[in-house]
Design an enzyme around this catalytic site. Structure first.
Site, PDB file in Angstrom:
ATOM      1  N   VAL A  62      40.978  46.954  38.626  1.00  0.00           N
ATOM      2  CA  VAL A  62      40.026  45.852  38.476  1.00  0.00           C
ATOM      3  C   VAL A  62      40.430  44.583  39.216  1.00  0.00           C
ATOM      4  CG1 VAL A  62      41.005  44.775  36.397  1.00  0.00           C
ATOM      5  CG2 VAL A  62      38.513  44.791  36.730  1.00  0.00           C
ATOM      6  N   TYR A  63      41.680  44.471  39.631  1.00  0.00           N
ATOM      7  CA  TYR A  63      42.103  43.240  40.305  1.00  0.00           C
ATOM      8  C   TYR A  63      41.314  43.060  41.592  1.00  0.00           C
ATOM      9  CZ  TYR A  63      46.118  43.213  37.085  1.00  0.00           C
ATOM     10  OH  TYR A  63      46.928  43.202  35.976  1.00  0.00           O
ATOM     11  N   GLN A  64      40.527  41.974  41.596  1.00  0.00           N
ATOM     12  CA  GLN A  64      39.624  41.677  42.710  1.00  0.00           C
ATOM     13  C   GLN A  64      38.844  42.919  43.124  1.00  0.00           C
ATOM     14  OE1 GLN A  64      39.639  38.511  41.875  1.00  0.00           O
ATOM     15  NE2 GLN A  64      39.139  38.011  43.980  1.00  0.00           N
TER      16      GLN A  64
END
Length: 330
Positions: A62-64
């Site tokens: 989900v990071y960026q």
């Protein structure tokens, strides 16, 4: 660099883990970390990390919205790192397709889909540690553990770990795995820092008793443990996540940060160095996950390994702390 075992796995990890949450396509339209660093800036941070001996890298799908994994994988390839010597961790749970059916969670469907997506973005055949980013309360826990077990048996992950949850939940999940002879969690990634120490009540003793690796996230509390209270930075001005995590406890947290500032003035180390040295003094901590937006942050973090705080300094840092509301989500 100093190395330690990841719980009982026998795997050697650097005692500072590089948090790759800081890598990714910048901008609010690309995720909740608009201050993320693109490839060129991330490259300098990553280069410093590997030169200092860091071999443990943590990211999440989900990071960026996947671009952290893409940049992390590209850096591993571009620096020709020996895959047998590095430890790569990623996570699954939060929505990758917000508002869409099956957009996130820890269902078998999502776990099986997202491990493949993560491996593709990372450009790897497997990850060393696959972690559930939070506990999915809408999925049967047996289904979660069996799906994670199948990911390991398929050769797509070597081990599994979990993140922020209550101690009884973590213990129950591992009990389910043990009852079915499935793969058990070998690590816990929970919030732990000078302004949030609630994990000392149950989770840390549990992990220490079970010999489970503890790899804390946000050991510097989103930068709050790195500067005098109230200091603004370019990141803090656009960071909407940190206020959600720590905004409700500002009054009590200020006393801790003020104590950290005083100790730092007295011993000549930076606030970040002292905050990390405090975490590293805890026998149950394996490797704090340090996010970085500049190479200097990594140099500072690694230097904390050589700092030994006195009992008096630790007491001054810990005394102002008062109980917080247990954070189940953040």
């Amino acid at each position: 660099m100093q190395y330690t075992k990841l719980g009982t796995t026998g795997v050697d990890v650097s005692k500072i883990c590089l948090g790759c949450m800081s890598f990714g396509k910048p901008g609010k339209e690309n995720g909740v970390f608009p201050w993320a660093k693109d490839y060129d800036e991330a490259k300098q941070i990553f280069k410093t990390a590997i030169e200092l001996g860091i071999n443990y890298f943590d990211t999440a799908n989900v990071y960026q919205m996947g671009t952290s994994e893409q940049i992390t994988g590209r850096l591993i390839k571009d620096f020709s790192l020996n895959r047998d010597e590095i430890v790569v961790a990623t996570k699954v749970h939060f929505d990758m397709r917000p508002g869409r059916p099956n957009g996130g969670g820890s269902s078998r469907k999502n776990i099986m889909a997202e491990i493949d997506h993560s491996l593709k973005r990372l450009g790897l055949d497997y990850v060393d540690l696959y972690q559930i980013h939070r506990l999915d309360h809408e999925t049967q826990w047996e289904d979660i553990m069996e799906a994670l077990h199948d990911v390991v048996k398929a050769g797509k992950a070597r081990y599994i770990g979990a993140s922020t949850m209550f101690a009884w939940e973590f213990e129950r999940l591992n009990n389910i795995a043990e009852q079915h002879n499935w793969t058990k969690f070998v690590s816990m990634q929970n919030q732990y820092n000078l302004i949030y120490r609630e994990e000392e009540r149950e989770m840390m003793p549990l992990c220490q008793d079970r010999k489970i690796a503890v790899v804390p996230w946000s050991p510097l509390a989103g930068g709050r443990c790195t500067r005098p209270w109230g200091t603004q930075t370019p990141r803090s001005k656009i960071d909407n996540v940190s206020p959600m995590v720590w905004g409700a406890t500002a009054k009590q947290d200020k006393k801790v940060i003020d104590a950290l500032e005083r100790v730092s003035k007295n011993n000549g180390h930076t606030m970040a160095q002292n905050a990390l040295a405090w975490i590293l003094s805890k026998p149950y901590v394996t490797a704090p996950i340090v996010g970085s937006t500049s190479p200097q942050h990594i140099i500072e973090a690694v230097s904390a390994l050589d700092i030994k705080l006195s009992d008096a300094e630790i007491k001054r840092l810990e005394t102002p702390y008062v109980p917080h509301i247990k954070t189940g989500e953040f």
